[in-house]
Design a protein around this motif. Structure first.
Motif, PDB file in Angstrom:
ATOM      1  N   ARG A 348       0.720  -1.267   0.005  1.00 31.26           N
ATOM      2  CA  ARG A 348       0.021   0.003  -0.057  1.00 31.26           C
ATOM      3  C   ARG A 348       0.794   1.390   0.045  1.00 31.26           C
ATOM      4  NH1 ARG A 348      -3.600  -3.150   3.490  1.00 31.26           N
ATOM      5  NH2 ARG A 348      -2.722  -2.390   5.206  1.00 31.26           N
ATOM      6  N   LEU A 349       2.166   1.115   0.338  1.00 23.92           N
ATOM      7  CA  LEU A 349       2.950   2.257   0.246  1.00 23.92           C
ATOM      8  C   LEU A 349       3.228   2.772  -1.178  1.00 23.92           C
ATOM      9  CD1 LEU A 349       5.767   1.027   2.701  1.00 23.92           C
ATOM     10  CD2 LEU A 349       3.994   2.929   3.210  1.00 23.92           C
ATOM     11  N   LYS A 350       3.230   3.874  -1.240  1.00 25.26           N
ATOM     12  CA  LYS A 350       3.287   4.778  -2.651  1.00 25.26           C
ATOM     13  C   LYS A 350       4.664   5.156  -2.903  1.00 25.26           C
ATOM     14  CE  LYS A 350      -1.646   6.059  -2.904  1.00 25.26           C
ATOM     15  NZ  LYS A 350      -2.020   5.366  -1.880  1.00 25.26           N
ATOM     16  N   PHE A 407       3.366   6.557   5.015  1.00 23.91           N
ATOM     17  CA  PHE A 407       3.290   5.520   5.888  1.00 23.91           C
ATOM     18  C   PHE A 407       2.267   5.439   6.755  1.00 23.91           C
ATOM     19  CE2 PHE A 407       7.559   5.398   4.450  1.00 23.91           C
ATOM     20  CZ  PHE A 407       8.170   4.155   5.017  1.00 23.91           C
ATOM     21  N   ALA A 408       1.552   6.604   7.073  1.00 18.23           N
ATOM     22  CA  ALA A 408       0.264   6.702   7.681  1.00 18.23           C
ATOM     23  C   ALA A 408      -0.972   6.035   7.010  1.00 18.23           C
ATOM     24  CB  ALA A 408       0.054   8.092   8.300  1.00 18.23           C
ATOM     25  N   GLN A 409      -1.252   6.251   5.618  1.00 18.41           N
ATOM     26  CA  GLN A 409      -1.941   5.783   4.724  1.00 18.41           C
ATOM     27  C   GLN A 409      -2.187   4.469   4.661  1.00 18.41           C
ATOM     28  OE1 GLN A 409      -2.379   4.529   1.521  1.00 18.41           O
ATOM     29  NE2 GLN A 409      -0.028   4.521   1.324  1.00 18.41           N
ATOM     30  N   ALA A 410      -1.073   3.811   4.679  1.00 16.74           N
ATOM     31  CA  ALA A 410      -0.761   2.346   4.650  1.00 16.74           C
ATOM     32  C   ALA A 410      -1.352   1.497   5.867  1.00 16.74           C
ATOM     33  CB  ALA A 410       0.378   2.031   4.217  1.00 16.74           C
ATOM     34  N   LEU A 411      -1.466   2.031   6.787  1.00 13.04           N
ATOM     35  CA  LEU A 411      -1.808   1.328   8.407  1.00 13.04           C
ATOM     36  C   LEU A 411      -3.407   1.438   8.460  1.00 13.04           C
ATOM     37  CD1 LEU A 411       0.352   3.363  10.933  1.00 13.04           C
ATOM     38  CD2 LEU A 411       0.489   1.074  10.169  1.00 13.04           C
ATOM     39  N   ILE A 412      -3.815   0.367   7.575  1.00 10.27           N
ATOM     40  CA  ILE A 412      -5.189  -0.119   7.687  1.00 10.27           C
ATOM     41  C   ILE A 412      -5.328  -1.542   7.524  1.00 10.27           C
ATOM     42  CG2 ILE A 412      -6.184   2.052   6.402  1.00 10.27           C
ATOM     43  CD1 ILE A 412      -6.149   0.292   3.608  1.00 10.27           C
TER      44      ILE A 412
END
Length: 413
Positions: A348-350, A407-412
């Motif tokens: 999920r990391l961009k 790094f925050a947006q991938a924390l799902i």
């Protein structure tokens, strides 16, 4: 380099080549591609081979472009002399190939780069007894010493769990016992730390990493700090005893490892590394700041089980790192809570790149247990504290907020 002794770290690197005359007024040492060196007088050629006068013999043993880089690395480490190699692992291997013998004993930190750990298995099978201990406390090193201990080897910051060796006290112990102290400085680089300050006799750097800095060239270096008394080291061959004591160690390494095994750094690679090294301070300052911001953000998130970074007050060796290093480094690792799959997170990391490298301008990530430490086996990984969900992060120079957002947006879950 002596004329630059009063200048700062970056100024010294930038202007080191010009301290010796360079043809046509070039600012950089040119790339000398010749393999052989001709002499008008055959007696001069013989004198070079016999170490009676300076000069080059053959490209495998030395090159003017490589020599300029070696002088630059020596200056960065505040040392006496350096030898460059084709890779960082070649530099590590050279120490043991040239300086250890069957029946010798080596004490090493158990928190090691995977390939170094593999090398230790090789030399142990060849008759060098290797003791692996927790080097975060000097007491563990002291207990492991034997009458045949020739060398103590540690990394400054361990990869990937960031344990920090008890560097100063280990250095004091080695000096007291007359044992060669070898420090791999790759994870800190000479900009953040000079192992000479804690009594290291030899310093190793993977030039591929922070010193070159751009993921486009391989190289390694071994630096003699000038602190170790080679006259008292039992494994120096008779022919090298004819030289001054301070030259004996590096002369034997250059002959028995670089010449005999041929892991020579190419002049093209030396030039690339030298140019990359000019900006190490600028890059490391940004990378370390980014690492601190990312590690702090992740530690505060309840979906993260643990963050391992010396800059965090929660790190077991935080105060030691604060006392020793200019900053806390550009590498950290973290573990996710069970509900988040590490592979899904990485995918999920961009911005961060799934790649096995560190010290690059770009941020790199890798699932440690499944890749670079997979060969080690589950039991050994557990002993090193490497969880299956552990992710290693080598932080680059991207804009800080962009990294935090990624790094925050991938924390799902």
């Amino acid at each position: 380099m002596s004329e630059l002794a009063t200048y700062g770290f970056t100024t010294t690197i930038l202007h080191s080549d010009r301290q010796k005359e360079i043809e046509h007024g070039s600012v950089h040492k040119p790339i000398h591609s010749s393999v052989m060196y001709g002499y008008k007088d055959a007696r001069d050629l013989a004198a070079v081979f016999q170490n009676k006068q300076s000069g080059y013999r053959y490209g495998r043993q030395g090159n003017p472009t490589v020599s300029a880089l070696e002088e630059k690395i020596t200056g960065m480490e505040g040392g006496y002399a350096s030898i460059a190699f084709a890779t960082g692992m070649a530099a590590i291997g050279a120490v043991f190939q040239a300086l250890l013998r069957q029946g010798d004993h080596l004490v090493s930190s158990s928190f090691l780069f995977g390939n170094t750990n593999s090398l230790w298995q090789t030399i142990d099978a060849q008759g060098v007894d290797v003791a692996m201990v927790d080097a975060t406390s000097v007491e563990h090193i002291a207990v492991a010493l034997t009458p045949t201990t020739r060398m103590v080897f540690v990394e400054t910051i361990a990869n990937p769990r960031t344990q920090i060796a008890d560097l100063k006290r280990i250095g004091d112990l080695c000096r007291e016992k007359g044992i060669l102290f070898v420090v791999d400085n790759t994870m800190t680089s000479p900009y953040l730390f000079q192992p000479k300050a804690v009594g290291a006799g030899l310093v190793i750097n993977s030039l591929t990493k922070s010193i070159a800095g751009h993921g486009n060239v391989l190289g390694g270096a071994l630096t003699d700090t000038g602190l170790f008394d080679w006259a008292a080291y039992p494994n120096i061959a008779v022919n090298f005893r004819k030289q001054a004591a301070k030259m004996q160690g590096m002369s034997q390494v250059r002959a028995k490892a670089l010449r005999d095994f041929g892991a020579s750094l190419s002049p093209d690679a030396a030039h690339q590394i030298a140019v990359g090294a000019e900006t190490i301070a600028l890059r490391m300052d940004r990378e370390c700041a980014n690492a601190m911001a990312l590690a702090s953000m992740l530690e505060a998130d309840p979906r993260v089980a643990a963050v391992h970074y010396p800059g965090l007050p929660s790190h077991p060796q935080h105060q030691l790192a604060t006392d020793l290093f200019r900053a806390y480094g550009a590498l950290f690792s973290f573990e996710l809570k069970p509900e988040i799959d590490c592979f899904d997170y990485l995918n999920r990391l961009k911005l961060a790149i799934n790649a096995t490298h560190l010290g690059d301008t770009r941020t790199l990530v890798i699932p440690v247990a499944h890749t670079i430490f997979f060969e080690m086996g589950a039991e050994r990984r557990a002993g090193m504290g490497i969880a299956d969900s552990l992710i290693r992060v080598s932080v680059g120079i991207e804009d800080t907020q962009d990294l935090l957002t990624d790094f925050a947006q991938a924390l799902i879950a």
